[in-house]
Enzyme design. Structure first.
Site, PDB file in Angstrom:
ATOM      1  N   HIS A   1       0.819  -1.224   0.000  1.00 15.46           N
ATOM      2  CA  HIS A   1       0.000   0.000   0.000  1.00 15.46           C
ATOM      3  C   HIS A   1       0.850   1.270   0.000  1.00 15.46           C
ATOM      4  CE1 HIS A   1      -3.624  -2.268   0.484  1.00 15.46           C
ATOM      5  NE2 HIS A   1      -3.307  -2.739   1.665  1.00 15.46           N
TER       6      HIS A   1
ATOM      7  N   ASP B   1      -2.485 -10.614  -2.551  1.00 14.97           N
ATOM      8  CA  ASP B   1      -3.050 -10.212  -1.261  1.00 14.97           C
ATOM      9  C   ASP B   1      -4.545  -9.899  -1.450  1.00 14.97           C
ATOM     10  OD1 ASP B   1      -2.106  -9.013   1.598  1.00 14.97           O
ATOM     11  OD2 ASP B   1      -3.681  -7.745   0.754  1.00 14.97           O
TER      12      ASP B   1
ATOM     13  N   ASP C   1      -4.602 -13.157   3.420  1.00 10.41           N
ATOM     14  CA  ASP C   1      -5.863 -12.623   3.948  1.00 10.41           C
ATOM     15  C   ASP C   1      -7.051 -12.955   3.038  1.00 10.41           C
ATOM     16  OD1 ASP C   1      -4.456 -10.907   2.296  1.00 10.41           O
ATOM     17  OD2 ASP C   1      -4.736  -9.127   3.518  1.00 10.41           O
TER      18      ASP C   1
ATOM     19  N   HIS D   1      -6.093  -7.357  -0.576  1.00 16.77           N
ATOM     20  CA  HIS D   1      -6.326  -5.933  -0.841  1.00 16.77           C
ATOM     21  C   HIS D   1      -5.577  -5.467  -2.090  1.00 16.77           C
ATOM     22  CE1 HIS D   1      -6.789  -6.610   3.538  1.00 16.77           C
ATOM     23  NE2 HIS D   1      -7.789  -5.764   3.414  1.00 16.77           N
TER      24      HIS D   1
HETATM   25 ZN   LIG Z   1      -4.102  -7.408   2.614  1.00 15.38          ZN
END
Ligand SMILES: [Zn+2]
Length: 343
Positions: A161, A196, A285, A198
């Protein structure tokens, strides 16, 4: 495959996490690092421990990140902690619109300038830990360049991120991007496959206008999922990088049967790109009971994911992103590595 450990892979995580307005225990707990390591050991990985501060990492970091931002990260906590009644972790409380705001070196103003959300608190050891992650990926890249077919790097904090000049979502330095930049010294085309839960928004931003590093992310659809503002399939890159970014957002509840075709699509794109090396931004995740996830993958799904990634037949660097503490975390890691190794 061999595994490179950040010297701080099991350091204490941040104290608090804001979830739907509530302060809750931060999901990046120290046991998470140990649990991932256990999975790597169960998979038979040889462990390489990186010592702290073996070399000056600035040249690697500054190849990807903005100089003023890096300087901020380095000094943020000491400047913050000198304020009266300052908290033990920096969390911004104001977010400027940079295009119309004036830069201000007040510690509170700087926090909002360089930290994009409330999920990337900076504590006394954040910079040290972030450097540990970078030293692990640089060591991992060195192993690949010296002939290892695949390396797993256990980094905490993770990085996907973090953009060129902003921390976000528990990420400060973009480990995968730094690794990709370093791999480019040997390989003319590098693909980053982000699995991931996200969207890898920081990695996307860093390479958005480049065609030598193809960024692909498979993730929860941002319509209803963090980071909300990026990760849509319409984001395809810009300028020279147009068509060299691919997002594959998937709906909540995505199970293995729905996930694997998306992964196959990503693998076909990497193959057509003729990548010479790949980086897998690796998150667990996507597991069905992950506290931050909304997919429904099983432990055995990671075996299949590992097998599919192996089909690329490329030098591969796995870089740790998310995947929070669940009883099956070690098993999920083991499945991914053995799936890859035994394919
Ligand atoms: Zn994540």
């Amino acid at each position: 495959m061999r595994t490179v450990l950040s010297p701080y892979f099991d350091a204490p995580g941040p104290a608090r996490f804001l979830r739907r307005g509530n302060f809750v225990e931060h999901p990046d707990v120290a046991q998470r690092g140990s649990k991932i390591l256990a999975g790597l050991e169960q998979a038979g990985c040889e462990i390489i421990s990186v010592l702290p501060c073996e070399l000056d990492l600035h040249p690697y970091i500054l190849a990807v990140h903005d100089k003023a931002y890096v300087k901020y990260l380095e000094n943020a906590w000491s400047n913050w902690s000198q304020m009266p009644d300052a908290s033990t972790e920096i969390v911004p409380n104001i977010f400027p619109h940079r295009q119309i705001a004036q830069f201000n070196d007040n510690p509170v103003a700087m926090a909002g300038w360089y930290i994009a959300d409330c999920a990337a608190p900076i504590g006394e050891y954040t910079w040290r830990n972030a450097l540990g992650s970078v030293s692990a990926v640089i060591a991992g890249v060195t192993c690949l360049r010296e002939g290892d077919a695949a390396i797993y790097t256990l980094c905490r904090p993770s990085g996907h991120h973090a953009s060129q000049d902003k921390a976000m979502g528990m990420c400060f330095l973009n480990n995968a991007a730094i690794a990709a930049q370093e791999l480019r010294k040997q390989f003319s085309k590098v693909a980053i496959l982000d699995i991931d839960m996200h969207h890898g928004n920081g990695t996307q931003q860093i390479f958005y206008q480049r065609r030598d590093v193809f960024t692909i992310s498979i993730h929860g659809h941002p319509a209803n999922f963090y980071p909300f503002y990026t990760g849509f399939d319409s984001e395809r890159g810009a300028g020279a990088g147009e068509k060299y970014n691919l997002n594959i957002p998937l709906p909540p509840g995505t199970n293995e049967a729905a996930y694997i075709p998306a992964l196959e699509q990503a693998i076909e794109v990497i193959s057509n790109f003729k990548a010479e090396a790949s980086i897998v931004a690796t998150g667990f995740d996507t597991f069905k009971s992950d506290s931050l996830g909304c997919f429904a993958l099983e432990s055995t799904s990671y075996n299949e994911i590992g097998r599919k990634i192996k089909s690329l037949q490329l030098p591969t660097l796995f870089v740790q992103e998310g995947g929070y503490y669940v009883a099956a975390l070690d098993e999920n890691v083991r499945q991914l590595v053995t799936g890859f190794e035994n394919a």
